[in-house]
Enzyme design. Structure first.
Site, mmCIF file in Angstrom:
data_model
loop_
_atom_site.group_PDB
_atom_site.id
_atom_site.type_symbol
_atom_site.label_atom_id
_atom_site.label_comp_id
_atom_site.label_asym_id
_atom_site.label_seq_id
_atom_site.Cartn_x
_atom_site.Cartn_y
_atom_site.Cartn_z
ATOM 1 N N THR A 249 40.105 16.789 65.971
ATOM 2 C CA THR A 249 39.120 16.597 67.044
ATOM 3 C C THR A 249 37.768 16.243 66.424
ATOM 4 O O THR A 249 37.440 16.702 65.337
ATOM 5 C CB THR A 249 39.023 17.893 67.873
ATOM 6 O OG1 THR A 249 40.280 18.097 68.524
ATOM 7 C CG2 THR A 249 37.919 17.816 68.926
ATOM 8 N N GLY A 250 36.995 15.419 67.157
ATOM 9 C CA GLY A 250 35.668 15.041 66.681
ATOM 10 C C GLY A 250 35.584 13.544 66.463
ATOM 11 O O GLY A 250 36.589 12.824 66.605
ATOM 12 N N SER A 251 34.397 13.076 66.098
ATOM 13 C CA SER A 251 34.179 11.629 66.006
ATOM 14 C C SER A 251 34.940 11.003 64.832
ATOM 15 O O SER A 251 35.403 9.862 64.925
ATOM 16 C CB SER A 251 32.684 11.331 65.886
ATOM 17 O OG SER A 251 32.153 11.976 64.749
ATOM 18 N N GLU B 207 42.873 23.630 65.992
ATOM 19 C CA GLU B 207 42.836 22.892 64.723
ATOM 20 C C GLU B 207 43.447 23.728 63.599
ATOM 21 O O GLU B 207 44.175 23.208 62.758
ATOM 22 C CB GLU B 207 41.390 22.515 64.373
ATOM 23 C CG GLU B 207 40.827 21.437 65.277
ATOM 24 C CD GLU B 207 39.355 21.165 65.052
ATOM 25 O OE1 GLU B 207 38.918 20.053 65.391
ATOM 26 O OE2 GLU B 207 38.623 22.050 64.569
ATOM 27 N N ALA C 30 35.702 17.553 59.472
ATOM 28 C CA ALA C 30 35.099 18.841 59.110
ATOM 29 C C ALA C 30 33.587 18.736 59.257
ATOM 30 O O ALA C 30 33.024 17.640 59.235
ATOM 31 C CB ALA C 30 35.458 19.223 57.677
ATOM 32 N N ASP C 31 32.967 19.891 59.404
ATOM 33 C CA ASP C 31 31.500 19.927 59.473
ATOM 34 C C ASP C 31 30.881 20.041 58.089
ATOM 35 O O ASP C 31 29.769 19.569 57.862
ATOM 36 C CB ASP C 31 31.072 21.091 60.367
ATOM 37 C CG ASP C 31 31.611 20.915 61.774
ATOM 38 O OD1 ASP C 31 31.231 19.934 62.419
ATOM 39 O OD2 ASP C 31 32.450 21.728 62.203
ATOM 40 N N GLY D 224 32.692 22.571 64.941
ATOM 41 C CA GLY D 224 31.499 22.037 65.610
ATOM 42 C C GLY D 224 31.819 21.534 67.010
ATOM 43 O O GLY D 224 30.996 21.610 67.918
ATOM 44 N N LYS E 165 34.703 24.231 60.019
ATOM 45 C CA LYS E 165 35.102 23.394 61.146
ATOM 46 C C LYS E 165 34.741 24.111 62.447
ATOM 47 O O LYS E 165 34.406 25.271 62.449
ATOM 48 C CB LYS E 165 36.618 23.122 61.113
ATOM 49 C CG LYS E 165 37.000 22.150 60.003
ATOM 50 C CD LYS E 165 38.469 21.779 60.027
ATOM 51 C CE LYS E 165 39.013 21.356 61.344
ATOM 52 N NZ LYS E 165 38.294 20.257 62.012
ATOM 53 N N LYS F 256 28.943 15.325 54.641
ATOM 54 C CA LYS F 256 29.612 16.615 54.855
ATOM 55 C C LYS F 256 29.887 17.375 53.560
ATOM 56 O O LYS F 256 30.310 18.524 53.598
ATOM 57 C CB LYS F 256 30.943 16.388 55.598
ATOM 58 C CG LYS F 256 30.829 15.638 56.917
ATOM 59 C CD LYS F 256 30.136 16.445 57.967
ATOM 60 C CE LYS F 256 30.032 15.776 59.325
ATOM 61 N NZ LYS F 256 31.281 15.565 60.010
HETATM 62 C C1 5RP Z 1 35.881 20.051 65.914
HETATM 63 C C2 5RP Z 1 35.736 19.902 64.455
HETATM 64 C C3 5RP Z 1 35.352 18.566 63.930
HETATM 65 O O1 5RP Z 1 36.339 18.125 63.040
HETATM 66 C C4 5RP Z 1 34.033 18.691 63.230
HETATM 67 O O2 5RP Z 1 33.090 19.222 64.142
HETATM 68 C C5 5RP Z 1 33.553 17.336 62.703
HETATM 69 O O3 5RP Z 1 33.247 16.504 63.764
HETATM 70 P P1 5RP Z 1 32.684 15.023 63.512
HETATM 71 O O4 5RP Z 1 33.767 14.253 62.849
HETATM 72 O O5 5RP Z 1 32.354 14.513 64.905
HETATM 73 O O6 5RP Z 1 31.457 15.165 62.657
HETATM 74 O O7 5RP Z 1 35.929 20.808 63.683
HETATM 75 O O8 5RP Z 1 36.139 21.373 66.284
#
Ligand code: 5RP
Length: 221
Positions: free
Chosen positions: A28-30, A105, A85-86, A98, A96, A123
């Site tokens: 999940t996430g961009s 996950e 990942a954050d 965010g 993770k 990151k």
């Molecule tokens: C979601 C997550 C995402 O993988 C993490 O927040 C990174 O997001 P992004 O790729 O948008 O920076 O852990 O729960």
């Protein structure tokens, strides 16, 4: 933006690991979304895979491409999970959550033979902790857990209300400062009553593919 290119390059490199017949965990996430788009394009060209999404958002994106989906419970062993990942360190410790999807996950990740994390270069950190650690809690235990954590933290909000995860829980974003011993903090958090899961991923990632400039750099355990 440079980070968008880095996310895209990392996702492309990870999706090259996908082969026909695999069961793929979709993060999940961009950044994970870049991988879903890339897998989706290959599915439209005839690639046969099944996928396990880690959030409703990711499921909706995968459905747009007609990627066949399995629920987490229905899936047995997942061949390959690709997620973002954050923060990450070269020891492959991660923060993770965010996006609030940390529970699914983590379940998908631990059911996976191989977990490939994809990120842009921002990151990578020497020590985790600049990004506050998401701690998913049973709502009734939130105040208790906050006291047990005994560090600065905040109950995550959305539209002026506590953020609610897909499992109906709340999230405390906790500031542990720079984390010197991630495995120890992982174990400690796991022992607090009311904590459902937390965003420290220790010993879970198989590799990190980080976009850097116009290429990628790979960190492996
Ligand atoms: C979601 C997550 C995402 O993988 C993490 O927040 C990174 O997001 P992004 O790729 O948008 O920076 O852990 O729960």
């Amino acid at each position: 933006m440079q980070s968008d290119l880095e996310k895209e390059n990392a996702a492309q490199a990870a999706v090259e690991l996908v082969v026909p017949g695999m069961i793929i965990g979709l993060g999940t996430g961009s950044t994970a979304a870049c991988a879903v788009h890339a897998i989706g394009r290959r599915v439209k060209e005839g690639l046969c895979v099944q996928a396990v999404p880690t959030s409703a958002q990711t499921a909706a994106l995968a459905e747009q491409y007609g990627i066949p989906l399995l629920s987490i419970g229905a899936a047995g062993t997942i061949d390959l999970t690709i997620d973002g990942a954050d923060e990450f360190t070269e020891s492959l410790h991660l923060v993770k959550g965010g996006g609030g999807a940390l529970l699914k996950e983590k379940i998908v990740a631990v059911k996976s033979r191989r977990v490939v994390i994809i990120t842009d270069a921002s990151k990578r950190v020497a020590a985790l902790g600049k990004f506050w650690v998401p701690v998913e809690v049973v709502p009734d235990a939130a105040a208790y857990v906050m006291r047990q954590l005994a560090v600065p933290g905040a109950l995550r909000q959305k539209d002026g209300q506590p953020f609610v995860t897909e499992q109906g829980n709340h999230i405390i974003d906790a500031d542990f400062g720079l984390i010197q011993d991630a495995p120890e903090l992982d174990r400690w958090l796991n022992n607090i009553v009311g904590v459902v899961e937390h965003g420290l991923f220790v010993g879970i990632a198989s590799s990190v593919i980080m976009g850097e400039g116009s290429g990628v750099r790979i960190f492996e355990s």
